[in-house]
Design an enzyme around this catalytic site. Structure first.
Site, PDB file in Angstrom:
ATOM      1  N   ASP A 216      13.997  10.050  30.690  1.00 55.35           N
ATOM      2  CA  ASP A 216      14.266  11.435  30.094  1.00 55.35           C
ATOM      3  C   ASP A 216      13.744  10.922  28.625  1.00 55.35           C
ATOM      4  O   ASP A 216      14.376  11.176  27.456  1.00 55.35           O
ATOM      5  CB  ASP A 216      15.617  11.834  29.805  1.00 55.35           C
ATOM      6  CG  ASP A 216      15.675  13.149  29.335  1.00 55.35           C
ATOM      7  OD1 ASP A 216      14.656  13.753  28.827  1.00 55.35           O
ATOM      8  OD2 ASP A 216      16.878  13.566  29.108  1.00 55.35           O
TER       9      ASP A 216
ATOM     10  N   HIS B 111      10.849  12.065  34.956  1.00 54.91           N
ATOM     11  CA  HIS B 111      11.360  12.883  33.829  1.00 54.91           C
ATOM     12  C   HIS B 111      11.158  12.198  32.563  1.00 54.91           C
ATOM     13  O   HIS B 111      12.073  11.065  32.177  1.00 54.91           O
ATOM     14  CB  HIS B 111      12.894  13.104  33.937  1.00 54.91           C
ATOM     15  CG  HIS B 111      13.466  14.243  33.125  1.00 54.91           C
ATOM     16  ND1 HIS B 111      14.388  14.774  33.149  1.00 54.91           N
ATOM     17  CD2 HIS B 111      13.076  14.361  31.882  1.00 54.91           C
ATOM     18  CE1 HIS B 111      14.783  15.494  32.276  1.00 54.91           C
ATOM     19  NE2 HIS B 111      14.015  15.377  31.249  1.00 54.91           N
TER      20      HIS B 111
END
Ligand SMILES: [Zn+2]
Length: 400
Positions: free
Chosen positions: A285, A68
């Site tokens: 992320d 991610h």
């Protein structure tokens, strides 16, 4: 290449974390792209003519797998050059395989981005430095709950619609591998089934699902929870919500963004105690600004800037992190009390297992690819190798 001309490198006397086992004084021999042998230093013979890299006091782990991330080093994934730029930054911080992650945007834009990233790195680059392998794409949305949109624009979120997953999958040339969705939306359950038909792993995220709705979604095929607790219905003792459902189901893996901002250290510790070392996955992320000290960029049509060591959109919501995988690992150990061996597993083997790739990735073993990270005692990156080739230092470009 002829076997005799292969470069042989011997990494000697390091602490090797495979991560299934730990070898306190280990030696690892790399021949060409692959790992030839590894074991206790007393058992491994260094071949004549090998380049010896002394690793006393250092730690060797498999290359990190980030499932991610949205960019890094001042680059985003809006074009192939940006993809390579961000990849270079993350490679320098230990990532050797990754799933570039797309945000919810207009449908034509999602299709275009999937097609672009599905093709991978630009072919015509003169730059020979090794880049992390793109082992699939992650589409975060657009079927997300507006109540839990986080930093995303509510206007780009959609209700589930049959046929769109096929379109996305085909647009990506078959590269789409993970999809974050909110199963409680009308048609959410059908979406999970549709994703599975294409071999896409459905993940719960940006979701307001109750405990019961989440349990039902896990039952029919959701395997993973995206950035646990963030953009997700939280815990209440009378209405425990999807986060607790993910924590209590032993089959479900959960992502954690350990940057000191997305989760309190005590929350990380709770996740560790409930999920154990096998079902927790470190992700970055990462915003395109990760790796920079200051600056701003565009992400999913919104301006994001660095303020107080966070990447924030104009509403003040967290818009990804400024992490690298090495930093996520370091903070997990130094601040959240996770053992180094377990944290290494969460950055390597666990994501490989989620993707069904643990036979070839996320582990150091004889015969495997030489994707390797060397950390110093402070858990900062000393060197990274992808397929036996050393990754050069990354030079930031200033974000706009
Ligand atoms: Zn994200």
């Amino acid at each position: 290449m002829d076997k005799k001309t292969k470069t042989i490198r011997a990494f000697t006397h390091g602490r090797i974390i495979t991560p299934e086992k730990e070898i306190p004084d280990g030696t690892l021999i790399v021949a060409g792209r692959g790992i030839q042998s590894l074991g206790r230093s007393s058992d491994i013979r260094v071949p004549d003519g090998a380049e010896v890299i002394e690793c006393t006091g250092k730690i060797l782990t498999p290359g990190f797998i980030d499932i991610h991330l949205h960019g890094g080093g001042g680059y985003d994934f809006s074009d192939a050059e940006g993809l390579a730029g961000a990849a270079r930054f993350h490679a320098s911080q230990g990532t050797t395989a990754m799933l570039p992650t797309l945000c919810p945007e207009s449908l034509p834009k999602i299709r275009t981005n999937l097609a672009l990233l599905g093709k991978g790195y630009p072919q015509n680059t003169d730059d020979e430095s090794p880049l992390p392998e793109i082992i699939g794409l992650h589409l975060e949305g657009p079927f997300l709950n507006p109540k839990r949109r986080g930093a995303f624009d509510a206007g780009s979120l959609l209700l589930p619609r049959s046929g769109l997953i096929r379109e996305f999958f085909e647009a990506s040339g078959g590269a789409l591998r993970l999809m974050t969705l909110a199963p409680e939306l009308d048609g959410g359950m059908a979406l999970i089934r549709e994703a599975k038909e294409f071999g896409i792993i459905p993940c719960l995220g940006h979701s307001d699902a109750t405990y019961e709705q989440a349990a039902a979604a896990f039952h029919i095929g959701i395997r993973h929870a995206t950035h646990l607790f963030n953009a997700m219905r939280g815990f209440h003792h009378r209405a425990p919500g999807c986060a607790l459902s993910a924590l209590l189901d032993p089959e479900i893996s959960v992502e954690v963004v350990v940057d000191g901002h997305h989760l309190h250290e005590a929350a990380v510790e709770m996740v560790y105690r409930l999920k154990g070392r096998d079902k927790m996955i470190l992700v970055t992320d990462a915003a395109p600004l990760s790796g920079l000290q200051s600056g701003s960029c565009m992400l999913a049509g919104q301006r994001v800037e660095i303020r107080g060591e966070k990447a924030l959109n104009q509403e003040g919501n967290l818009a990804g992190s400024l992490l690298s995988m090495a930093e996520a690992l370091r903070l997990s150990v130094q601040r959240a009390g996770i053992s180094l061996v377990d944290a290494a597993r969460m950055a390597t083997l666990n994501p490989a297992q989620l993707l069904g790739l643990s036979d070839i990735r996320g582990r150091l073993f004889a015969g495997g690819e030489a994707d390797l990270v060397i950390l110093n005692e402070s858990l900062k990156v000393d060197a990274v190798y992808i397929g036996g080739r050393q990754v050069p230092e990354f030079k930031n470009r200033a974000a706009d």
